[in-house]
Scaffold this active site. Structure first.
Site, PDB file in Angstrom:
ATOM      1  N   ARG A 179     -33.330 -18.749 -61.025  1.00 19.33           N
ATOM      2  CA  ARG A 179     -32.738 -19.354 -60.103  1.00 19.33           C
ATOM      3  C   ARG A 179     -32.525 -20.874 -60.273  1.00 19.33           C
ATOM      4  O   ARG A 179     -31.610 -21.406 -59.967  1.00 19.33           O
ATOM      5  CB  ARG A 179     -33.150 -18.916 -58.743  1.00 19.33           C
ATOM      6  CG  ARG A 179     -32.822 -17.646 -58.271  1.00 19.33           C
ATOM      7  CD  ARG A 179     -33.169 -17.343 -56.992  1.00 19.33           C
ATOM      8  NE  ARG A 179     -32.492 -15.981 -56.716  1.00 19.33           N
ATOM      9  CZ  ARG A 179     -32.936 -15.264 -55.696  1.00 19.33           C
ATOM     10  NH1 ARG A 179     -34.049 -15.467 -54.913  1.00 19.33           N
ATOM     11  NH2 ARG A 179     -32.313 -13.937 -55.190  1.00 19.33           N
TER      12      ARG A 179
ATOM     13  N   LYS B 193     -30.724   2.915 -49.507  1.00 17.20           N
ATOM     14  CA  LYS B 193     -30.169   3.669 -48.325  1.00 17.20           C
ATOM     15  C   LYS B 193     -28.498   3.620 -48.507  1.00 17.20           C
ATOM     16  O   LYS B 193     -27.978   2.728 -48.917  1.00 17.20           O
ATOM     17  CB  LYS B 193     -30.463   2.577 -47.526  1.00 17.20           C
ATOM     18  CG  LYS B 193     -31.855   2.753 -46.717  1.00 17.20           C
ATOM     19  CD  LYS B 193     -32.135   1.947 -45.461  1.00 17.20           C
ATOM     20  CE  LYS B 193     -33.537   1.969 -45.039  1.00 17.20           C
ATOM     21  NZ  LYS B 193     -33.506   0.781 -44.063  1.00 17.20           N
TER      22      LYS B 193
ATOM     23  N   GLY C 148     -30.373  -8.995 -57.037  1.00 19.13           N
ATOM     24  CA  GLY C 148     -31.506  -8.015 -56.609  1.00 19.13           C
ATOM     25  C   GLY C 148     -32.131  -7.279 -57.786  1.00 19.13           C
ATOM     26  O   GLY C 148     -32.424  -7.588 -58.930  1.00 19.13           O
TER      27      GLY C 148
ATOM     28  N   GLY D 117     -27.926 -10.019 -51.983  1.00 19.07           N
ATOM     29  CA  GLY D 117     -27.215  -9.779 -50.557  1.00 19.07           C
ATOM     30  C   GLY D 117     -25.526 -10.289 -50.533  1.00 19.07           C
ATOM     31  O   GLY D 117     -24.499  -9.597 -49.867  1.00 19.07           O
TER      32      GLY D 117
HETATM   33  P1  AMP Z   1     -31.836  -1.107 -52.095  1.00 21.90           P
HETATM   34  O1  AMP Z   1     -32.804  -2.306 -51.623  1.00 21.90           O
HETATM   35  O2  AMP Z   1     -30.985  -0.397 -51.147  1.00 21.90           O
HETATM   36  O3  AMP Z   1     -30.947  -1.765 -53.338  1.00 21.90           O
HETATM   37  O4  AMP Z   1     -32.917  -0.161 -52.867  1.00 21.90           O
HETATM   38  C1  AMP Z   1     -33.625  -0.555 -53.820  1.00 21.90           C
HETATM   39  C2  AMP Z   1     -34.965   0.373 -53.941  1.00 21.90           C
HETATM   40  O5  AMP Z   1     -34.412   1.829 -54.051  1.00 21.90           O
HETATM   41  C3  AMP Z   1     -35.800   0.187 -55.127  1.00 21.90           C
HETATM   42  O6  AMP Z   1     -36.882  -0.386 -54.777  1.00 21.90           O
HETATM   43  C4  AMP Z   1     -35.895   1.658 -55.755  1.00 21.90           C
HETATM   44  O7  AMP Z   1     -37.154   1.925 -56.250  1.00 21.90           O
HETATM   45  C5  AMP Z   1     -35.398   2.538 -54.502  1.00 21.90           C
HETATM   46  N1  AMP Z   1     -34.856   3.833 -55.213  1.00 21.90           N
HETATM   47  C6  AMP Z   1     -33.954   4.163 -55.969  1.00 21.90           C
HETATM   48  N2  AMP Z   1     -33.603   5.304 -56.019  1.00 21.90           N
HETATM   49  C7  AMP Z   1     -34.915   6.169 -55.294  1.00 21.90           C
HETATM   50  C8  AMP Z   1     -35.234   7.295 -55.318  1.00 21.90           C
HETATM   51  N3  AMP Z   1     -34.499   8.364 -55.717  1.00 21.90           N
HETATM   52  N4  AMP Z   1     -36.240   7.732 -54.249  1.00 21.90           N
HETATM   53  C9  AMP Z   1     -36.771   6.412 -53.784  1.00 21.90           C
HETATM   54  N5  AMP Z   1     -36.660   5.163 -53.924  1.00 21.90           N
HETATM   55  C10 AMP Z   1     -35.631   4.916 -54.560  1.00 21.90           C
END
Ligand code: AMP
Length: 394
Positions: A37, A198, A351, A374
């Protein structure tokens, strides 16, 4: 981009308040573990040095919650900047206090002062107009180059623009151009790969992308909500029970819009959320009870890979598995590798996907790796970014 940049104004001899995103990761001893960054801000800083501006840098770091906390000081950033620029960077002891005022008063053209962490001030995150005014009073011009925080309306990212001529820096310009060109005039086939934990975080993005892409690939934890919505057993895999109807609606929308929606056909499952847990590959439609889906399987990698190889524009946001555990990082690393080899414009939303690309040493092989997770999601969603909106139009 329809916003003015530093090139559209005269900066010679002017005090320029340059908002950067120096929110860098550090280890327990305060050493910076990833300086990307800071490196990303150098183009604008060097331009301002070369054009004889007085450069007043500011940024946030972590979440000090409105008070001075030593561990959130920008002191390591000042040192790193000095190293990268080969030039003195004076760190102020405060943000808009006596120390900053004095340092700024004594500046010569080409000098650099770094204000302390703007989040040491309560007014920053509240976007308090009084604090924004004090910040503005230090300078003649405001330049926003902190792409990673443009989705937040804080005093130093948006509020200050009410009191000064406000323009974009080169990083902001580059990020916006890449993302909006890809979204407005993508060379087709245009594919988006979405992963992460999510569905709820990405509903808006999925919805907006279904209007634009030819193929949408969904991996990661959120894929299981879609599989469950189709009536399959997903064992203990991540699932948002209140988003099942929405998943069905999104799948219907994909059909309506003629968008190919791909979900993992096989899954690497694990017994427990543990690094060394027992694991095996099963069909995504046959996940046994008591097991959890943690990564996409080899057939999905192949299926997604074939599709990605046909693309001319690819946007990727979010890991397709629990990539922090090596055992479940194969899917995410494979996607990174495939992207590094395709003859297409490849854009990585910041991210975790950017971190995975960096870890694999493939950053240079991508057309663009965003510095803001974000902010890039918000752009993909088609939403306005307050830190960009506040800047002057061309
Ligand atoms: P996000 O912040 O929503 O982009 O999510 C990122 C996180 O999702 C990372 O820490 C990943 O380890 C987690 N992740 C991705 N796939 C899975 C999965 N199948 N089960 C649990 N965590 C997951």
């Amino acid at each position: 981009m329809n916003k003015k940049t530093v090139k559209d104004i005269d900066v010679k001899g002017k005090r320029v308040l340059l908002r950067c995103d120096f929110n860098v990761p550090q280890d327990e001893d305060g050493n910076i573990t990833d300086n990307r960054r800071i490196v990303a801000a150098l183009d604008t800083i060097k331009y301002l040095i070369y054009n004889d501006a007085k450069i007043i840098l500011c940024s946030h770091l972590g979440r000090p919650k409105g008070e001075f906390k030593k561990q959130f000081s920008l002191s390591p950033v000042a040192k790193e900047l000095e190293k990268l620029l080969g030039k003195e960077v004076k760190l102020s002891e405060d943000v808009v206090g006596e120390c900053s005022k004095k340092l700024v008063q004594n500046m010569k053209d080409g000098d650099i002062v770094l204000l302390e962490n703007v989040r040491f001030e309560k007014g920053e995150e509240k976007n308090d107009p009084e604090f924004a005014k004090q910040l503005a009073s230090l300078a003649d011009i405001y330049v926003n180059d902190a792409f990673g925080t443009t989705h937040r309306a804080h005093a130093s990212t948006a509020g200050v623009a009410k009191f000064l001529p406000a323009v974009a820096g080169f990083l902001v310009e580059k990020e916006i151009n890449f993302m909006s060109n890809a979204l407005k005039n993508p060379e087709r086939p245009f594919i988006a790969i979405l992963g992460g934990a999510k569905v709820s975080d990405k509903i808006g993005v999925i919805d907006a992308l279904l209007e634009k892409v030819d193929t949408l690939i969904i991996g990661g934890g959120m894929a299981y909500t879609f599989l469950k919505a189709q009536g399959y057993n997903i064992g203990n895999s991540m699932c948002e029970a209140d988003k099942l109807d929405l998943a069905i609606k999104l799948m219907e929308k994909a059909k309506e819009k003629n968008v190919k929606l791909l979900l993992p056909v096989d899954t690497v499952i694990g017994k427990e959320f543990k690094r060394d847990t027992e694991s095996k590959v099963v069909k995504s439609t046959e996940i046994p009870n008591d097991w959890e889906g943690f990564d996409i399987g080899p057939k999905s990698i192949e299926l997604f890979g074939e599709e990605i190889k046909k693309a001319k524009t690819v946007i990727w946001n979010g890991p397709v598995g629990l990539f922090e555990f090596d055992k479940f990082a194969v899917g995410t690393n494979s996607i990174a590798k495939i992207l590094s080899e395709v003859d297409a414009t490849t854009i990585i939303g910041g991210g975790d996907s950017a971190a995975a690309i960096e870890k694999a040493g493939l950053t240079d092989k991508m057309s663009h790796v965003s510095t803001g997770g974000g902010a890039s999601l918000q752009l993909l969603e088609g939403k306005e970014l307050p830190g960009i909106e506040c800047l002057e139009n061309k």
